[in-house]
Scaffold this motif. Structure first.
Motif, PDB file in Angstrom:
ATOM      1  N   TRP A   1      49.923  -0.205  42.762  1.00 21.39           N
ATOM      2  CA  TRP A   1      49.148   0.704  43.601  1.00 21.39           C
ATOM      3  C   TRP A   1      47.969   1.272  42.805  1.00 21.39           C
ATOM      4  CZ3 TRP A   1      51.738   5.643  46.066  1.00 21.39           C
ATOM      5  CH2 TRP A   1      50.865   6.249  46.973  1.00 21.39           C
ATOM      6  N   ALA A   2      48.228   1.701  41.584  1.00 21.81           N
ATOM      7  CA  ALA A   2      47.156   2.237  40.739  1.00 21.81           C
ATOM      8  C   ALA A   2      46.078   1.181  40.481  1.00 21.81           C
ATOM      9  CB  ALA A   2      47.721   2.760  39.428  1.00 21.81           C
ATOM     10  N   GLU A   3      46.490  -0.057  40.274  1.00 21.89           N
ATOM     11  CA  GLU A   3      45.517  -1.131  40.051  1.00 21.89           C
ATOM     12  C   GLU A   3      44.640  -1.338  41.284  1.00 21.89           C
ATOM     13  OE1 GLU A   3      47.810  -4.530  38.833  1.00 21.89           O
ATOM     14  OE2 GLU A   3      48.500  -3.528  37.008  1.00 21.89           O
ATOM     15  N   LEU A   4      45.238  -1.291  42.480  1.00 23.19           N
ATOM     16  CA  LEU A   4      44.453  -1.445  43.702  1.00 23.19           C
ATOM     17  C   LEU A   4      43.519  -0.252  43.907  1.00 23.19           C
ATOM     18  CD1 LEU A   4      47.112  -2.920  46.164  1.00 23.19           C
ATOM     19  CD2 LEU A   4      45.289  -4.140  44.961  1.00 23.19           C
ATOM     20  N   ARG A   5      44.005   0.951  43.599  1.00 24.61           N
ATOM     21  CA  ARG A   5      43.144   2.139  43.684  1.00 24.61           C
ATOM     22  C   ARG A   5      41.966   2.021  42.721  1.00 24.61           C
ATOM     23  NH1 ARG A   5      44.512   7.746  43.512  1.00 24.61           N
ATOM     24  NH2 ARG A   5      44.665   8.322  45.691  1.00 24.61           N
TER      25      ARG A   5
ATOM     26  N   GLU B   1      46.935   7.504  38.572  1.00 30.16           N
ATOM     27  CA  GLU B   1      48.363   7.599  38.260  1.00 30.16           C
ATOM     28  C   GLU B   1      48.897   8.989  38.587  1.00 30.16           C
ATOM     29  OE1 GLU B   1      46.065   6.237  36.261  1.00 30.16           O
ATOM     30  OE2 GLU B   1      46.724   4.151  36.103  1.00 30.16           O
ATOM     31  N   GLN B   2      48.113  10.012  38.285  1.00 39.63           N
ATOM     32  CA  GLN B   2      48.526  11.388  38.581  1.00 39.63           C
ATOM     33  C   GLN B   2      48.625  11.610  40.094  1.00 39.63           C
ATOM     34  OE1 GLN B   2      46.111  14.449  36.799  1.00 39.63           O
ATOM     35  NE2 GLN B   2      46.962  16.032  38.114  1.00 39.63           N
ATOM     36  N   ASP B   3      47.634  11.123  40.850  1.00 43.01           N
ATOM     37  CA  ASP B   3      47.672  11.256  42.312  1.00 43.01           C
ATOM     38  C   ASP B   3      48.906  10.583  42.896  1.00 43.01           C
ATOM     39  OD1 ASP B   3      45.225  12.564  42.214  1.00 43.01           O
ATOM     40  OD2 ASP B   3      44.063  10.831  42.892  1.00 43.01           O
ATOM     41  N   ILE B   4      49.209   9.396  42.400  1.00 44.12           N
ATOM     42  CA  ILE B   4      50.371   8.648  42.884  1.00 44.12           C
ATOM     43  C   ILE B   4      51.657   9.387  42.526  1.00 44.12           C
ATOM     44  CG2 ILE B   4      51.695   6.521  42.552  1.00 44.12           C
ATOM     45  CD1 ILE B   4      48.914   5.095  42.256  1.00 44.12           C
ATOM     46  N   GLU B   5      51.742   9.857  41.314  1.00 45.50           N
ATOM     47  CA  GLU B   5      52.931  10.599  40.872  1.00 45.50           C
ATOM     48  C   GLU B   5      53.140  11.848  41.726  1.00 45.50           C
ATOM     49  OE1 GLU B   5      56.355  10.882  38.851  1.00 45.50           O
ATOM     50  OE2 GLU B   5      54.899   9.300  38.458  1.00 45.50           O
ATOM     51  N   GLU B   6      52.065  12.588  42.000  1.00 46.99           N
ATOM     52  CA  GLU B   6      52.172  13.779  42.845  1.00 46.99           C
ATOM     53  C   GLU B   6      52.669  13.417  44.241  1.00 46.99           C
ATOM     54  OE1 GLU B   6      48.308  15.585  42.672  1.00 46.99           O
ATOM     55  OE2 GLU B   6      48.665  16.416  40.667  1.00 46.99           O
TER      56      GLU B   6
ATOM     57  N   ILE C   1      47.585  13.217  49.932  1.00 48.21           N
ATOM     58  CA  ILE C   1      48.254  12.075  50.567  1.00 48.21           C
ATOM     59  C   ILE C   1      49.536  12.578  51.226  1.00 48.21           C
ATOM     60  CG2 ILE C   1      49.207   9.758  50.260  1.00 48.21           C
ATOM     61  CD1 ILE C   1      47.792   9.694  47.494  1.00 48.21           C
ATOM     62  N   VAL C   2      49.597  12.452  52.547  1.00 47.19           N
ATOM     63  CA  VAL C   2      50.797  12.840  53.279  1.00 47.19           C
ATOM     64  C   VAL C   2      51.745  11.653  53.394  1.00 47.19           C
ATOM     65  CG1 VAL C   2      51.675  13.649  55.510  1.00 47.19           C
ATOM     66  CG2 VAL C   2      49.647  14.696  54.509  1.00 47.19           C
ATOM     67  N   THR C   3      51.167  10.470  53.619  1.00 45.49           N
ATOM     68  CA  THR C   3      51.963   9.248  53.639  1.00 45.49           C
ATOM     69  C   THR C   3      51.099   8.093  53.162  1.00 45.49           C
ATOM     70  OG1 THR C   3      53.572   7.956  54.918  1.00 45.49           O
ATOM     71  CG2 THR C   3      51.492   8.492  56.021  1.00 45.49           C
ATOM     72  N   ALA C   4      51.743   7.054  52.692  1.00 46.49           N
ATOM     73  CA  ALA C   4      51.033   5.867  52.215  1.00 46.49           C
ATOM     74  C   ALA C   4      51.888   4.637  52.489  1.00 46.49           C
ATOM     75  CB  ALA C   4      50.745   5.981  50.726  1.00 46.49           C
TER      76      ALA C   4
ATOM     77  N   VAL D   1      49.155  -6.275  47.933  1.00 40.89           N
ATOM     78  CA  VAL D   1      47.777  -6.741  48.101  1.00 40.89           C
ATOM     79  C   VAL D   1      46.908  -5.733  48.852  1.00 40.89           C
ATOM     80  CG1 VAL D   1      48.413  -9.172  47.933  1.00 40.89           C
ATOM     81  CG2 VAL D   1      48.325  -8.059  50.192  1.00 40.89           C
ATOM     82  N   GLY D   2      47.498  -4.625  49.261  1.00 44.19           N
ATOM     83  CA  GLY D   2      46.716  -3.616  49.954  1.00 44.19           C
ATOM     84  C   GLY D   2      47.499  -2.348  50.157  1.00 44.19           C
ATOM     85  N   PHE D   3      46.771  -1.285  50.500  1.00 49.96           N
ATOM     86  CA  PHE D   3      47.414   0.008  50.756  1.00 49.96           C
ATOM     87  C   PHE D   3      46.565   0.808  51.728  1.00 49.96           C
ATOM     88  CE2 PHE D   3      44.481   1.060  47.346  1.00 49.96           C
ATOM     89  CZ  PHE D   3      43.984   2.306  47.710  1.00 49.96           C
ATOM     90  N   ILE D   4      47.192   1.808  52.326  1.00 49.30           N
ATOM     91  CA  ILE D   4      46.499   2.808  53.126  1.00 49.30           C
ATOM     92  C   ILE D   4      47.128   4.154  52.810  1.00 49.30           C
ATOM     93  CG2 ILE D   4      47.974   2.560  55.181  1.00 49.30           C
ATOM     94  CD1 ILE D   4      45.328   2.830  56.841  1.00 49.30           C
ATOM     95  N   GLU D   5      46.291   5.145  52.608  1.00 49.32           N
ATOM     96  CA  GLU D   5      46.733   6.505  52.321  1.00 49.32           C
ATOM     97  C   GLU D   5      46.241   7.423  53.432  1.00 49.32           C
ATOM     98  OE1 GLU D   5      46.267   5.910  47.497  1.00 49.32           O
ATOM     99  OE2 GLU D   5      45.136   7.525  48.464  1.00 49.32           O
ATOM    100  N   ILE D   6      47.149   8.224  53.966  1.00 51.70           N
ATOM    101  CA  ILE D   6      46.837   9.113  55.073  1.00 51.70           C
ATOM    102  C   ILE D   6      47.071  10.556  54.644  1.00 51.70           C
ATOM    103  CG2 ILE D   6      47.383   9.723  57.468  1.00 51.70           C
ATOM    104  CD1 ILE D   6      46.323   6.841  57.105  1.00 51.70           C
TER     105      ILE D   6
END
Length: 152
Positions: free
Chosen positions: A19-23, A35-40, A49-52, A63-68
């Protein structure tokens, strides 16, 4: 006819590195906080980020992500509190194959299950591919803007 195998699921702790690599690909100038955002988010402490959701290909690679997030307002939205796409990315080699659409559908389902009637997003004025894809997936353009800041 070849059937495309993909799997969309909520982001989990095992997805952190991919996920961090895609970000980093989506936001290459801000590598530090990913990495900090993902950890939080994974710890339930995120304010952004409420959901991802992530999408995996037939080889089980992310291969992809969406953050809401849920924002207190969004341009063009008739209601307060609107699910907002803060980040949406699909690897270059997987674009045009339905991965982005699958992520949007998962985000929409999440929002509908929670009683929301709209979803909002944005992109840069110069990102014609994103603008075209948003419109193709049913988003209506409601406003264009140029933002400013001045150091004091």
């Amino acid at each position: 006819m070849r059937t495309l195998m993909m799997r969309v699921c909520p982001m989990m702790i095992d997805d952190k590195q991919e996920w961090a690599e895609l970000r980093n690909r989506l936001w290459p100038t801000s590598k530090g906080p990913h990495e900090q955002d993902i950890e939080e988010y994974l710890c339930g402490d995120s304010h952004d980020i409420v959901t991802a959701f992530g999408v995996r290909d037939s080889e089980d690679s992310l291969v992809g992500f969406i953050e809401i997030n849920v924002r207190s307002h969004a341009e063009g939205a008739p209601n307060k509190y609107v699910p907002y796409i803060e980040g949406w990315y699909v690897s270059d080699s997987k674009r045009g194959q339905g991965y982005g659409s699958a992520l949007i559908k998962s985000a929409e389902a999440w929002a509908k299950e929670r009683g929301f009637s709209h979803m909002a997003s944005d992109t840069e004025l110069s990102n014609e591919a994103s603008i075209t894809l948003h419109k193709k997936l049913g988003f209506d353009e409601v406003e264009r803007s140029v933002n400013f800041i001045k150091s004091l």
